[in-house]
Scaffold this active site. Sequence first.
Site, PDB file in Angstrom:
ATOM      1  N   LYS A  49      -9.692  -7.375  -2.876  1.00  0.00           N
ATOM      2  CA  LYS A  49      -9.607  -5.755  -2.783  1.00  0.00           C
ATOM      3  C   LYS A  49     -10.697  -5.007  -3.732  1.00  0.00           C
ATOM      4  CE  LYS A  49      -4.819  -6.110  -1.575  1.00  0.00           C
ATOM      5  NZ  LYS A  49      -3.622  -6.070  -1.726  1.00  0.00           N
ATOM      6  N   GLN A  93       0.574  -4.941  -6.706  1.00  0.00           N
ATOM      7  CA  GLN A  93       0.518  -6.387  -6.009  1.00  0.00           C
ATOM      8  C   GLN A  93       1.922  -6.874  -5.706  1.00  0.00           C
ATOM      9  OE1 GLN A  93      -2.045  -7.224  -3.911  1.00  0.00           O
ATOM     10  NE2 GLN A  93      -0.855  -8.929  -3.120  1.00  0.00           N
ATOM     11  N   ASP A 116      -0.207   2.101  -0.418  1.00  0.00           N
ATOM     12  CA  ASP A 116       0.380   0.955   0.077  1.00  0.00           C
ATOM     13  C   ASP A 116       1.414   1.562   1.195  1.00  0.00           C
ATOM     14  OD1 ASP A 116      -0.047  -1.824  -0.267  1.00  0.00           O
ATOM     15  OD2 ASP A 116       0.646  -1.690  -2.110  1.00  0.00           O
TER      16      ASP A 116
END
Length: 292
Positions: A49, A93, A116
Amino acid sequence: MELIDGNKIAAEIIAELKADVATLPGRKPCLALVRVGEDPASVSYVTKKQKTSAEIGIESRLIFPPITISQQELFALVDQLNADSGVDGILVQSPLPKHLNELAVFSRIAAHKDVDGFHTLNLGKLAQEDDTGFVACTPAGIMELLQRSGVTLSGKHVVVLGRSLIVGKPAALLAMQRKAWANATVTVCHSQTANLAALTRQADVLIAAIGKPEFVTADMVKPGAIVIDVGVNRVPDATKKSGFRLTGDVHFPSVSPLCAKITPVPGGVGPMTVAMLMKNTVKARRQNSSES
Ligand code: GUN
């Protein structure tokens, strides 16, 4: 059988985003990546990422608290990033260590920075088909992959295998939207579903996101179906230097000859997830800058 090349399609999106970011006035978009502990898969995903952010011209900030961080300390860290006007997007994460409440952390992130798409407000907006929200990256990537591969969903039977918050549920909501590229009839199956194979065999498009290595076998797939394999499973393999190989939720050798189209693992859905995260970060930058 045609392979759907996620690397190629993700590269197209990344090139589009790079051109788009170059036109943005003011500072670059900024993505904060929070990785708790040193889980090898999480380290690898977060590194990817960061690299992709740099390629597009998105600034990334990595914060890596120790695995012992408490819920309150993690909340405080998220609060700090929420309050930071130089941060457009925040990603924590997953998976988090067991002592932390993941859902509570996801909803602690300010909804307008939730790239997200796991915040309750963004999930609600998805259900309402309100496009001002953020859609979770993996399901958004699946829809983009289908569109850019020339697959129309309207009137088709999409069977989603798996009901997770990250993939299964939002994928089902997206596929059934009242949109020209969606309009599918959707069935969601999971570990408690009776006669699973009878349902998956009805799928024109089968989205496998059950988290079980090579779970989908040839007898579960209709000839001519389109199969999207979301699984990323590490299975032991003594012949590999790393000691493992990556495999999907689909038994590729037996299923792929039956399909009209199929995504490989790796190189299918995975690269699209990262591309859509970047897209959400640029969207966050645009929306946040119009407020200030
Ligand atoms: N772990 C696996 N997929 C994802 C994702 O899309 N977002 C986050 N934050 N963690 C993940």
